[in-house]
Enzyme design. Structure first.
Site, short mmCIF file in Angstrom:
data_model
loop_
_atom_site.label_atom_id
_atom_site.label_comp_id
_atom_site.label_asym_id
_atom_site.label_seq_id
_atom_site.Cartn_x
_atom_site.Cartn_y
_atom_site.Cartn_z
N ILE A 135 32.30 45.98 46.49
CA ILE A 135 32.25 46.72 45.21
C ILE A 135 31.08 46.22 44.37
O ILE A 135 30.72 46.84 43.38
CB ILE A 135 33.57 46.60 44.41
CG1 ILE A 135 33.86 45.16 44.01
CG2 ILE A 135 34.72 47.20 45.19
CD1 ILE A 135 34.94 45.03 42.94
N ASP A 136 30.51 45.06 44.73
CA ASP A 136 29.44 44.48 43.90
C ASP A 136 28.07 45.14 44.13
O ASP A 136 27.16 44.96 43.33
CB ASP A 136 29.31 42.98 44.19
CG ASP A 136 30.52 42.20 43.72
OD1 ASP A 136 31.29 42.75 42.91
OD2 ASP A 136 30.71 41.05 44.17
N ARG A 171 38.77 49.09 16.48
CA ARG A 171 38.63 47.68 16.91
C ARG A 171 37.41 47.51 17.80
O ARG A 171 36.81 48.47 18.25
CB ARG A 171 39.84 47.27 17.74
CG ARG A 171 41.11 47.12 16.97
CD ARG A 171 42.24 47.05 17.98
NE ARG A 171 43.49 46.67 17.34
CZ ARG A 171 44.67 46.87 17.89
NH1 ARG A 171 44.76 47.45 19.08
NH2 ARG A 171 45.76 46.48 17.28
N GLN A 283 40.09 47.23 40.64
CA GLN A 283 38.78 47.84 40.92
C GLN A 283 38.49 47.92 42.42
O GLN A 283 37.62 48.66 42.85
CB GLN A 283 37.67 47.04 40.22
CG GLN A 283 37.74 47.17 38.70
CD GLN A 283 36.95 46.09 37.99
OE1 GLN A 283 35.80 46.29 37.64
NE2 GLN A 283 37.57 44.94 37.76
O1 F6P Z 1 34.48 41.17 46.71
C1 F6P Z 1 33.74 41.07 45.56
C2 F6P Z 1 34.62 40.65 44.41
O2 F6P Z 1 35.59 41.64 44.14
C3 F6P Z 1 33.84 40.31 43.16
O3 F6P Z 1 33.51 41.41 42.39
C4 F6P Z 1 34.80 39.38 42.47
O4 F6P Z 1 34.09 38.54 41.60
C5 F6P Z 1 35.42 38.63 43.61
O5 F6P Z 1 35.30 39.46 44.74
C6 F6P Z 1 36.86 38.28 43.42
O6 F6P Z 1 37.27 37.51 44.51
P1 F6P Z 1 38.75 37.22 44.94
O7 F6P Z 1 39.32 38.48 45.53
O8 F6P Z 1 38.64 36.14 45.94
O9 F6P Z 1 39.50 36.84 43.71
#
Ligand code: F6P
Length: 357
Positions: A135-136, A171, A283
């Site tokens: 997703i990044d 707000r 997300q």
């Molecule tokens: O896979 C990417 C991601 O969703 C990032 O956007 C997020 O910072 C991280 O993984 C979260 O990781 P985890 O699922 O290990 O908490």
């Protein structure tokens, strides 16, 4: 006969199943002679020989299904060369399982860490083809990763919902969006949701500039302000710290995440009521959006084409709307970040969005 090992590694995202379905459907349509070994929970499955034999039927009906039918886990690249608790050499174990099953190729779906290990396996002599998921959207070598558009949709929906309540109450609202190292998701969802201020890791913020932007909106008669803040957003002062000192700061911070710190500072400096919303792993959840379904299917299909022609050592990606293959050694270990000079940032600024810089 082609023997394919498949695994999904790292944080999951939407369209992993669609991508695997794309690979398998294409292979099965091209040749009846395919054996599929699905390694469970990422590299762990390959290390410990934990797999399921799958057929084309296992990939039927999963185009719209979120998550991954193979399961996933994080196996950090930096630990790959370290023996496990029982002294097992993980890289050697992966190679042995590959050779024992007489695989022709591994199809690996993953993000940055996953690609480092995939490249390591290639260097060790295994045939590997990879697909870019996250997703990044921070994988180097491809304009887009699958999962990204679906996550943009979800994060945008959150901002849309916050908009109505923010306007009723007058707000300041912060929506914290995923992305520890890069801000693609925050930038896109922020712009799509009409956020007034967007804070991303690539553009360290000055809290006074953030406050100035809020005051300016108030002066112009706006009753509310919405900030889209990436998980990895960082202030200018913190960005000046060494990595070690910043890590220590985070460990001892009274705030659960950067958004709460930003919220506290804004409240202190403006007296406004500030609320924080963290959609978090939502997300990454749910069905892939239509774009991701098509995109992941195309990538899967092209990956199958590579396998059928015996071309290994590539990630299949997209550049300028064309599906391309990128050598794994070019992808591994590189992040695709938002450039502060990118035209999208300039356009966002021209639209009146503040980046707090
Ligand atoms: O896979 C990417 C991601 O969703 C990032 O956007 C997020 O910072 C991280 O993984 C979260 O990781 P985890 O699922 O290990 O908490």
């Amino acid at each position: 006969m082609k023997r394919i090992g498949m695994l999904t590694s790292g944080g999951d995202c939407q369209a992993l199943n669609a991508a695997m379905r794309g690979v398998v459907k294409t292979m099965v349509n091209a040749t009846e002679e395919v054996e599929i070994y699905g390694f469970l929970d990422g590299y762990k499955g390959l290390i410990y020989g934990n797999f399921r034999m799958l057929t084309g039927a296992d990939f039927s009906g999963i185009l719209t299904k979120g998550g991954t039918i193979l399961g996933s886990s994080r196996t950090p690249f930096k630990l790959m060369r370290e023996p496990d608790a029982n002294g097992l050499d993980k890289v050697e174990a992966m190679k042995q399982n590959y050779y024992k099953l007489q695989l022709d190729c591994l199809v690996i779906l993953g993000g940055n860490g996953t690609h480092k290990t995939a490249n390591l396996l290639r260097e060790e002599g295994l045939n590997v083809v990879t697909l870019p998921k996250t997703i990044d959207n921070d994988l180097w070598g491809t304009d887009m990763t699958f999962g990204f558009q679906s996550a943009v949709d979800i994060a945008t929906d959150v901002i849309d919902c916050i908009h109505t309540t923010a306007s009723s109450h007058g707000r300041v609202f912060i929506v914290e969006i995923m992305g520890h190292k890069v801000g693609w998701l925050t930038l896109n969802a922020g712009m799509a949701g009409g956020a007034d201020i967007i804070l991303i890791p690539e553009i360290p913020y000055d809290i006074d500039k953030v406050v100035e932007a809020i005051n300016e909106r108030n002066r112009k008669g706006s009753r509310f302000t919405i900030l889209a803040v990436a998980e990895g957003a960082i202030s200018k002062e913190d960005a000046a710290l060494s990595k070690k000192d910043y890590k220590k700061k985070l460990e001892t911070s009274p705030y659960p995440s950067v958004s709460y710190e930003v919220a506290a500072r804004i409240q202190e400096k403006t007296g406004s009521e500030v609320r924080v919303t963290v959609p978090g792993h939502m997300q990454r959840g749910g069905s892939p959006c239509p774009y991701d379904r098509v995109f992941a299917s195309r990538l899967g299909s092209e990956a199958a084409k590579l396998i059928l022609s015996g071309e290994y050592g590539f990630m299949v990606g997209i550049r300028n709307r064309e599906i391309i293959k990128v050598p794994l050694e070019d992808v591994a270990g590189k992040l695709k970040m938002v450039s502060p000079d990118a035209t999208i940032i300039q356009e966002a600024k021209m639209l009146g969005i503040s980046f707090g810089d």
